[in-house]
Write a protein that holds these residues in place. Sequence first.
Motif, PDB file in Angstrom:
ATOM      1  N   PRO A   1      10.402 -29.414 -11.865  1.00  0.00           N
ATOM      2  CA  PRO A   1      10.510 -28.051 -10.999  1.00  0.00           C
ATOM      3  C   PRO A   1       8.818 -27.670 -11.221  1.00  0.00           C
ATOM      4  O   PRO A   1       8.517 -27.152 -12.148  1.00  0.00           O
ATOM      5  N   LEU A   2       7.946 -27.781  -9.428  1.00  0.00           N
ATOM      6  CA  LEU A   2       7.302 -27.146  -9.172  1.00  0.00           C
ATOM      7  C   LEU A   2       7.447 -25.923  -8.865  1.00  0.00           C
ATOM      8  O   LEU A   2       8.075 -25.631  -7.885  1.00  0.00           O
ATOM      9  N   ILE A   3       6.607 -25.085  -9.643  1.00  0.00           N
ATOM     10  CA  ILE A   3       5.846 -23.476  -9.428  1.00  0.00           C
ATOM     11  C   ILE A   3       4.737 -23.057  -9.229  1.00  0.00           C
ATOM     12  O   ILE A   3       4.145 -23.371  -9.374  1.00  0.00           O
ATOM     13  N   VAL A   4       5.741 -22.875  -7.520  1.00  0.00           N
ATOM     14  CA  VAL A   4       3.710 -22.136  -6.796  1.00  0.00           C
ATOM     15  C   VAL A   4       3.577 -20.792  -6.749  1.00  0.00           C
ATOM     16  O   VAL A   4       4.479 -19.918  -6.688  1.00  0.00           O
ATOM     17  N   LEU A   5       2.465 -20.565  -7.286  1.00  0.00           N
ATOM     18  CA  LEU A   5       2.050 -18.953  -7.138  1.00  0.00           C
ATOM     19  C   LEU A   5       0.936 -18.674  -7.013  1.00  0.00           C
ATOM     20  O   LEU A   5      -0.411 -18.976  -7.233  1.00  0.00           O
ATOM     21  N   HIS A   6       0.503 -18.064  -5.640  1.00  0.00           N
ATOM     22  CA  HIS A   6      -0.796 -17.797  -4.664  1.00  0.00           C
ATOM     23  C   HIS A   6      -0.896 -16.489  -5.027  1.00  0.00           C
ATOM     24  O   HIS A   6       0.146 -15.125  -5.116  1.00  0.00           O
ATOM     25  N   VAL A   7      -2.299 -16.232  -6.376  1.00  0.00           N
ATOM     26  CA  VAL A   7      -2.105 -15.398  -7.050  1.00  0.00           C
ATOM     27  C   VAL A   7      -3.283 -14.449  -5.375  1.00  0.00           C
ATOM     28  O   VAL A   7      -3.740 -13.616  -5.390  1.00  0.00           O
ATOM     29  N   SER A   8      -4.283 -14.366  -3.982  1.00  0.00           N
ATOM     30  CA  SER A   8      -4.478 -13.615  -3.019  1.00  0.00           C
ATOM     31  C   SER A   8      -3.184 -13.041  -2.747  1.00  0.00           C
ATOM     32  O   SER A   8      -2.283 -14.065  -2.020  1.00  0.00           O
ATOM     33  N   ALA A   9      -3.829 -11.823  -2.220  1.00  0.00           N
ATOM     34  CA  ALA A   9      -2.534 -10.934  -1.458  1.00  0.00           C
ATOM     35  C   ALA A   9      -3.127 -10.236  -0.402  1.00  0.00           C
ATOM     36  O   ALA A   9      -2.795  -8.774   0.651  1.00  0.00           O
ATOM     37  N   GLY A  10      -4.543 -10.751   0.244  1.00  0.00           N
ATOM     38  CA  GLY A  10      -4.927 -10.095   1.584  1.00  0.00           C
ATOM     39  C   GLY A  10      -6.474  -9.313   1.385  1.00  0.00           C
ATOM     40  O   GLY A  10      -7.112  -8.863   1.924  1.00  0.00           O
ATOM     41  N   ASN A  11      -5.693  -7.604   0.343  1.00  0.00           N
ATOM     42  CA  ASN A  11      -6.735  -7.426  -0.265  1.00  0.00           C
ATOM     43  C   ASN A  11      -6.500  -6.934  -1.729  1.00  0.00           C
ATOM     44  O   ASN A  11      -5.515  -6.924  -2.123  1.00  0.00           O
ATOM     45  N   PRO A  12      -7.671  -6.406  -2.230  1.00  0.00           N
ATOM     46  CA  PRO A  12      -7.358  -5.654  -3.321  1.00  0.00           C
ATOM     47  C   PRO A  12      -6.005  -4.590  -3.413  1.00  0.00           C
ATOM     48  O   PRO A  12      -5.622  -4.794  -5.198  1.00  0.00           O
ATOM     49  N   PHE A  13      -5.155  -4.195  -2.784  1.00  0.00           N
ATOM     50  CA  PHE A  13      -4.534  -3.082  -3.235  1.00  0.00           C
ATOM     51  C   PHE A  13      -3.128  -3.987  -2.985  1.00  0.00           C
ATOM     52  O   PHE A  13      -1.730  -3.052  -3.341  1.00  0.00           O
TER      53      PHE A  13
END
Length: 386
Positions: A181-193
């Motif tokens: 089972p592959l779990i993808v975590l995207h840790v960027s979110a456009g800006n620091p907020f």
Amino acid sequence: MNILLVRLRLIGDVVFTTPLVRALRRTYPDAHISYVVEPMAAPVVHDNPHLDAVIVVPKRRGLARWRDDLSCARRLRAQRFDMAIDLHGGPRGAWLTWASGAPIRIGYRMAGHSWTYTHVVERADDLLPRHSVVKQWDLLAPLGIDTCDPARDSVEMPPDADAGARIARVLRDAGVGPQHPLIVLHVSAGNPFRRWPPEAFAAVIVELARRDPARRFMVTSGPSDAGAARAIVERAVEGLGAGAATVVSHGQFDVAELRALAARAAVYIGGDSGPLHLAATTQTPIVALFGPTLAERSMPWRDPAWFAEAIDGGPLPCRPCHQRTCQPGDFRCLTGITPDRVVAAAERALAGSRVEIGPKDIGPDLPASADATADTQVRPRRASHA
């Protein structure tokens, strides 16, 4: 009928326009529909089955931008559009809509350039708990098109076979097979907020890996957050010790590859950003993290049959905010999201649970007002060319 759509800037915003594209095709099945977009988000609509043409306008600065815009304007005017819809409302999009010369031009009421449109629709405040898809759907009000429904008009982005093959190679080389089972975590979110703390992401990886050693984890980010992604992987590897092999790596991928990776995942976890909405174009279960923004405004817009759960920091007097400065100074809307809540949501996603999107998530209907000619349905003239 020759229809022009203009939507510049960000990936997620372009994804949110795809239900509207489908509705236009349903309403005008024989129309020729073109879409103006900037390079970063162009892959979202490049193979959209409801579009006939995608026009990519470069995103440059200074005199180069003026030359690009004039060249694009000449191209648009030569195509003799019957109707143009500005799906954004920014100065550049408004000018290109006007420069197209279409006799029917629809856009939001915006200070300084509402004059570029023949039909003006009120623009809902960005901070209202009302979904962005519904807000953009307001632009169809002058055309008499009925209300939107995520089950019928979900966001979409067709899979890219080449990108899928590249992702398959990446995972194969990393030892990730169909049994994992592959779990993808995207840790960027456009800006620091909007960025959840790195230590929280690492804690989620460690706990989920301990619960099932067969699981594999891919941490992705944008270029500006590569350092944070590396730190998350290093912290997770340290926490797992002998089980560190479950963390595949961190990686950066293009738009089509991110969509392919999300489609391969058993669950996608990430903040309110473009990749979250790319993931929404798949059937992959999603755990969406909302800090200063609202799920009611930016929740993945797709068939409620597919799992999507929002996790936020709870009701706060400063939330939602304009993301210019943190008024309390401690980013409590993000730190209020605890790893254990995200782990629990991920387990529900992996178990195949469903979360229905109800009216409270979509937001109330907001009547769209227009100028004197827009209170009746627009009946565009027949195109004089094929």
